[in-house]
Design an enzyme around this catalytic site. Structure first.
Site, PDB file in Angstrom:
ATOM      1  N   ARG A   1      60.870  31.276   5.190  1.00 38.25           N
ATOM      2  CA  ARG A   1      59.497  30.837   5.441  1.00 38.25           C
ATOM      3  C   ARG A   1      58.669  31.171   4.205  1.00 38.25           C
ATOM      4  O   ARG A   1      58.678  32.314   3.735  1.00 38.25           O
ATOM      5  CB  ARG A   1      58.905  31.526   6.673  1.00 38.25           C
ATOM      6  CG  ARG A   1      57.473  31.024   6.933  1.00 38.25           C
ATOM      7  CD  ARG A   1      56.884  31.519   8.236  1.00 38.25           C
ATOM      8  NE  ARG A   1      55.604  30.862   8.471  1.00 38.25           N
ATOM      9  CZ  ARG A   1      55.120  30.522   9.650  1.00 38.25           C
ATOM     10  NH1 ARG A   1      55.804  30.785  10.722  1.00 38.25           N
ATOM     11  NH2 ARG A   1      53.951  29.935   9.765  1.00 38.25           N
TER      12      ARG A   1
ATOM     13  N   ASP B   1      55.515  26.509   4.657  1.00 36.71           N
ATOM     14  CA  ASP B   1      54.145  26.918   4.975  1.00 36.71           C
ATOM     15  C   ASP B   1      53.330  27.103   3.691  1.00 36.71           C
ATOM     16  O   ASP B   1      53.887  27.397   2.633  1.00 36.71           O
ATOM     17  CB  ASP B   1      54.209  28.235   5.771  1.00 36.71           C
ATOM     18  CG  ASP B   1      52.910  28.541   6.481  1.00 36.71           C
ATOM     19  OD1 ASP B   1      52.021  27.661   6.541  1.00 36.71           O
ATOM     20  OD2 ASP B   1      52.771  29.669   6.990  1.00 36.71           O
TER      21      ASP B   1
ATOM     22  N   ARG C   1      45.798  19.655  14.881  1.00 33.22           N
ATOM     23  CA  ARG C   1      45.025  19.594  13.624  1.00 33.22           C
ATOM     24  C   ARG C   1      44.064  18.404  13.636  1.00 33.22           C
ATOM     25  O   ARG C   1      44.244  17.474  14.423  1.00 33.22           O
ATOM     26  CB  ARG C   1      45.990  19.497  12.440  1.00 33.22           C
ATOM     27  CG  ARG C   1      46.825  20.749  12.338  1.00 33.22           C
ATOM     28  CD  ARG C   1      47.666  20.771  11.092  1.00 33.22           C
ATOM     29  NE  ARG C   1      48.373  22.046  11.036  1.00 33.22           N
ATOM     30  CZ  ARG C   1      48.786  22.643   9.940  1.00 33.22           C
ATOM     31  NH1 ARG C   1      48.569  22.078   8.760  1.00 33.22           N
ATOM     32  NH2 ARG C   1      49.404  23.795   9.978  1.00 33.22           N
TER      33      ARG C   1
ATOM     34  N   GLU D   1      53.110  21.486  17.866  1.00 33.44           N
ATOM     35  CA  GLU D   1      51.763  22.073  17.897  1.00 33.44           C
ATOM     36  C   GLU D   1      50.854  21.482  16.810  1.00 33.44           C
ATOM     37  O   GLU D   1      49.632  21.647  16.867  1.00 33.44           O
ATOM     38  CB  GLU D   1      51.842  23.601  17.703  1.00 33.44           C
ATOM     39  CG  GLU D   1      52.375  24.358  18.919  1.00 33.44           C
ATOM     40  CD  GLU D   1      53.863  24.135  19.181  1.00 33.44           C
ATOM     41  OE1 GLU D   1      54.645  24.082  18.211  1.00 33.44           O
ATOM     42  OE2 GLU D   1      54.244  23.966  20.365  1.00 33.44           O
ATOM     43  N   ASN D   2      51.452  20.814  15.819  1.00 33.53           N
ATOM     44  CA  ASN D   2      50.633  20.311  14.701  1.00 33.53           C
ATOM     45  C   ASN D   2      49.668  19.184  15.105  1.00 33.53           C
ATOM     46  O   ASN D   2      48.743  18.866  14.361  1.00 33.53           O
ATOM     47  CB  ASN D   2      51.516  19.841  13.532  1.00 33.53           C
ATOM     48  CG  ASN D   2      52.123  20.977  12.732  1.00 33.53           C
ATOM     49  OD1 ASN D   2      53.190  20.850  12.141  1.00 33.53           O
ATOM     50  ND2 ASN D   2      51.452  22.118  12.685  1.00 33.53           N
TER      51      ASN D   2
HETATM   52  C1  FPP Z   1      52.379  23.943   6.700  1.00 35.39           C
HETATM   53  O1  FPP Z   1      51.395  24.284   5.762  1.00 35.39           O
HETATM   54  C2  FPP Z   1      52.893  22.628   6.402  1.00 35.39           C
HETATM   55  C3  FPP Z   1      52.912  21.578   7.269  1.00 35.39           C
HETATM   56  C4  FPP Z   1      52.432  21.652   8.662  1.00 35.39           C
HETATM   57  C5  FPP Z   1      53.409  20.283   6.843  1.00 35.39           C
HETATM   58  C6  FPP Z   1      54.648  20.354   6.048  1.00 35.39           C
HETATM   59  C7  FPP Z   1      54.906  19.061   5.413  1.00 35.39           C
HETATM   60  C8  FPP Z   1      55.328  18.910   4.133  1.00 35.39           C
HETATM   61  C9  FPP Z   1      55.640  20.026   3.247  1.00 35.39           C
HETATM   62  C10 FPP Z   1      55.604  17.584   3.589  1.00 35.39           C
HETATM   63  C11 FPP Z   1      56.704  16.976   4.370  1.00 35.39           C
HETATM   64  C12 FPP Z   1      57.323  15.894   3.693  1.00 35.39           C
HETATM   65  C13 FPP Z   1      58.003  14.939   4.309  1.00 35.39           C
HETATM   66  C14 FPP Z   1      58.803  14.054   3.497  1.00 35.39           C
HETATM   67  C15 FPP Z   1      57.983  14.727   5.772  1.00 35.39           C
HETATM   68  P1  FPP Z   1      49.912  24.506   6.276  1.00 35.39           P
HETATM   69  O2  FPP Z   1      49.194  23.216   6.192  1.00 35.39           O
HETATM   70  O3  FPP Z   1      49.922  25.111   7.634  1.00 35.39           O
HETATM   71  O4  FPP Z   1      49.378  25.505   5.211  1.00 35.39           O
HETATM   72  P2  FPP Z   1      48.302  26.668   5.453  1.00 35.39           P
HETATM   73  O5  FPP Z   1      48.932  27.630   6.419  1.00 35.39           O
HETATM   74  O6  FPP Z   1      48.116  27.243   4.087  1.00 35.39           O
HETATM   75  O7  FPP Z   1      47.077  26.011   5.987  1.00 35.39           O
END
Ligand code: FPP
Length: 259
Positions: free
Chosen positions: A204, A33, A84, A80-81
């Site tokens: 996390r 996260d 976005r 749930e993503n």
């Molecule tokens: C959450 O941070 C992160 C995600 C939903 C995506 C995670 C993906 C990666 C770390 C890269 C994955 C790599 C591969 C190779 C598949 P957020 O965007 O919710 O952060 P925020 O809460 O600060 O907005």
């Protein structure tokens, strides 16, 4: 190099605290996260955080493999993503393609096997192809399993398991009395991980203290750690610190301390 830095003399964590190499958690699961906040802090678009987050995936994969972790499960995209903005979803769908196109040789060199859990049929065809190719290209590796949760949601996983078990009951292949925890586990998406299906440690990043529909059944007795770093800032030293914290905990699995 990251793996050298992990045990470098100047490493402040290793100077003050020792990691017990005999008690490395077998299965570490991570909710990655804070990519968006990492980018926002730098006045960059959110996707810049995801791009940097992909680099962190590489660093942590090698660090975990060098430490002797058996399974590293990473929550890369949840059911749930999809809510976005489509531009961000599209970017996230490109990431596995970019990641595997450059990193598979390193995975093979480090004997890391890629596995995936989640409903990957809903991913764009090119993303599915990249994932399936990586799974096939690393199928003979027998070191750490790098298990990506992609379009994964634990309620979805449990719902599917219930449907499968109900269908077996309806077909008469099992009786309701035969349904036990072992049978339920066998119908979850972690079943291919065998004895390592349940994480020992969940990390996390980014300070939020939620499970967010991740491995709800499997986390029943896991140690939970919520660390302040945003995922792009999480490094081999952060991983080592989390493992040292894990090693200081007393896992009782509902029993008593000295059992
Ligand atoms: C959450 O941070 C992160 C995600 C939903 C995506 C995670 C993906 C990666 C770390 C890269 C994955 C790599 C591969 C190779 C598949 P957020 O965007 O919710 O952060 P925020 O809460 O600060 O907005």
């Amino acid at each position: 190099m990251e793996e050298k830095r992990l045990f470098a003399k100047k490493d402040p964590v290793s100077e003050n605290m020792a990691i017990d190499m005999e008690r490395i958690p077998h299965h570490i699961a991570i909710i990655m996260d804070g990519n968006g906040r990492w980018a926002q802090k730098r006045h960059l678009p959110r996707v810049a955080g995801h791009k940097q987050g992909m680099q962190t995936v590489k660093t942590i994969t090698i660090a975990a493999s060098n430490l002797g972790v058996k399974v590293l499960t990473l929550y890369a995209f949840s059911t749930e993503n999809w809510k976005r903005p489509s531009s961000e979803v599209n970017y996230l769908m490109q990431l596995p393609i970019r990641f595997f196109s450059t990193f598979v040789p390193d995975l093979v060199k480090n004997n890391v096997r890629v596995m995936v859990m989640g409903d990957i049929q809903r991913l764009p065809a090119k993303t599915q192809q990249a994932v399936n190719d990586a799974v096939a290209d690393t199928a003979n590796c027998d070191g750490m399993v790098l298990n990506f949760a992609l379009n994964y949601g634990s309620r979805d996983e449990i719902t599917r398991a219930v449907q499968e078990v109900a269908a077996a009951v309806q077909a008469g292949t099992i009786s309701p009395e035969a349904i036990d925890e072992e049978l339920v586990s066998q119908h979850l998406m972690t079943a291919p991980l065998g004895e390592f299906a349940d994480p020992d440690l969940l990390i996390r990043t980014s300070g939020e203290e939620r499970i967010s529909n991740f491995l709800l059944w499997q986390l029943a007795y896991s140690e939970l750690e919520f660390v302040p770093e945003h995922w792009p800032d999480f490094d081999a030293e952060s991983l080592k610190r989390a493992i040292i914290e894990f090693q200081g905990r007393h896992r009782r699995f509902g029993g008593l301390k000295n059992e």
